[in-house]
Structures are given as structure tokens and as C-alpha cells.
Design a protein around this motif. Sequence first.
Motif, PDB file in Angstrom:
ATOM      1  N   THR A  14       0.839  -1.194   0.000  1.00  0.00           N
ATOM      2  CA  THR A  14       0.000   0.000   0.000  1.00  0.00           C
ATOM      3  C   THR A  14       0.875   1.245   0.000  1.00  0.00           C
ATOM      4  N   GLN A  15       0.665   2.091  -0.992  1.00  0.00           N
ATOM      5  CA  GLN A  15       1.457   3.319  -1.115  1.00  0.00           C
ATOM      6  C   GLN A  15       0.731   4.474  -0.438  1.00  0.00           C
ATOM      7  N   TYR A  16       1.497   5.346   0.208  1.00  0.00           N
ATOM      8  CA  TYR A  16       0.937   6.552   0.800  1.00  0.00           C
ATOM      9  C   TYR A  16       1.997   7.642   0.840  1.00  0.00           C
ATOM     10  N   SER A  17       1.557   8.856   1.073  1.00  0.00           N
ATOM     11  CA  SER A  17       2.452  10.004   1.166  1.00  0.00           C
ATOM     12  C   SER A  17       2.807  10.262   2.627  1.00  0.00           C
ATOM     13  N   LEU A  18       4.053  10.653   2.861  1.00  0.00           N
ATOM     14  CA  LEU A  18       4.458  11.003   4.227  1.00  0.00           C
ATOM     15  C   LEU A  18       3.744  12.255   4.732  1.00  0.00           C
ATOM     16  N   GLU A  19       2.989  12.893   3.851  1.00  0.00           N
ATOM     17  CA  GLU A  19       2.143  14.013   4.262  1.00  0.00           C
ATOM     18  C   GLU A  19       1.194  13.562   5.384  1.00  0.00           C
ATOM     19  N   ARG A  20       0.920  12.276   5.432  1.00  0.00           N
ATOM     20  CA  ARG A  20       0.085  11.684   6.481  1.00  0.00           C
ATOM     21  C   ARG A  20       0.592  12.055   7.877  1.00  0.00           C
ATOM     22  N   TYR A  21       1.907  12.254   7.994  1.00  0.00           N
ATOM     23  CA  TYR A  21       2.517  12.530   9.295  1.00  0.00           C
ATOM     24  C   TYR A  21       2.892  13.997   9.490  1.00  0.00           C
TER      25      TYR A  21
END
Length: 157
Positions: A14-21
Amino acid sequence: MSIYDIDVKLEDGTQYSLERYQGQGMLIVNTASKCGFTPQFEGLEALYKKYKDGGFVVLGFPSNQFKQEVATAEEAAANCRLTYGVTFPMHEVIKVNGKDAHPLFDFVTSHSKGILGKSVKWNFTKFLVNREGEVVARFGSTDKPSSFEEDIQKVLA
């Protein structure tokens, strides 16, 4: 470019952006399941549990560049979860050095110098990122997680 522009993949792909943090403190660690420093998973998990409700996350990135990782991200994550009780996010197996290094490790190493300059010397090199997305500290393989707890507290203050 900021750290929040970087995409990563969890152990399951699953890919995600570190913008999440964004707005949180992060400890980014290159890990390996068959390394003499692998027991540091216990200390990393302790820090994660202690500070996660205060806006802190540990992010594990298995790497086989030093020939001490199992075959797949799923196996690496299963090993650290079963053996050390890890609950923090574990990611795909990546490269941390060289022309094929993951963009995240290009970023954190270019914003912090280590004993070998930009390169990651060994497994369990740790990068502390503040709430603004800046790399504020780099800790070597021999630095036990408990030894820099005060630095984490400053990032979260």
C-alpha cells in the motif's frame, strides 16, 4: 521538495504520502531482521508506544543492502512483530544508499551527515524528524533508542 512530498509503501504494498505525518515527529529507521542490532526493535517499540499519542511515529524500512534482511517485506514485518511485538508501521524492503536509494533515504541522508558523510553506514541508522518535517538528528546503529529519548521529547514539546 519536503519530506511530505515523498511516497512510501507499507509491507503489503500500500502506497501513501508522508504528508500523512505532517505535524508529527517521526523516527525513520533502516532495519534488518538478521542484524546484531535487531533487538533495538524492543526499544523502538517502547518509544513508539510511549509517545504515539503525543504525535510521534516510528517508521521501519527494511533494507538488504548489508545482507542481513529476509527475503520479503512481509517476512521482515512478521518477524519483528512476532519476535519483538512491533506495532509501528513497517514498509517495503528498500535500498538506503547509492543510485537506487529510496527517495526518503536520499532526503534524510542529504539533510544529515553521518560518520561516512551522506551514506548510511549500517542497519538501524535512525533519523529524527521534527513536526515541521526537518531532519534534526541522526543516530547510528550503536545508539540505543533509550539514549535519545530526550531528543524526541524536545521534538514533541
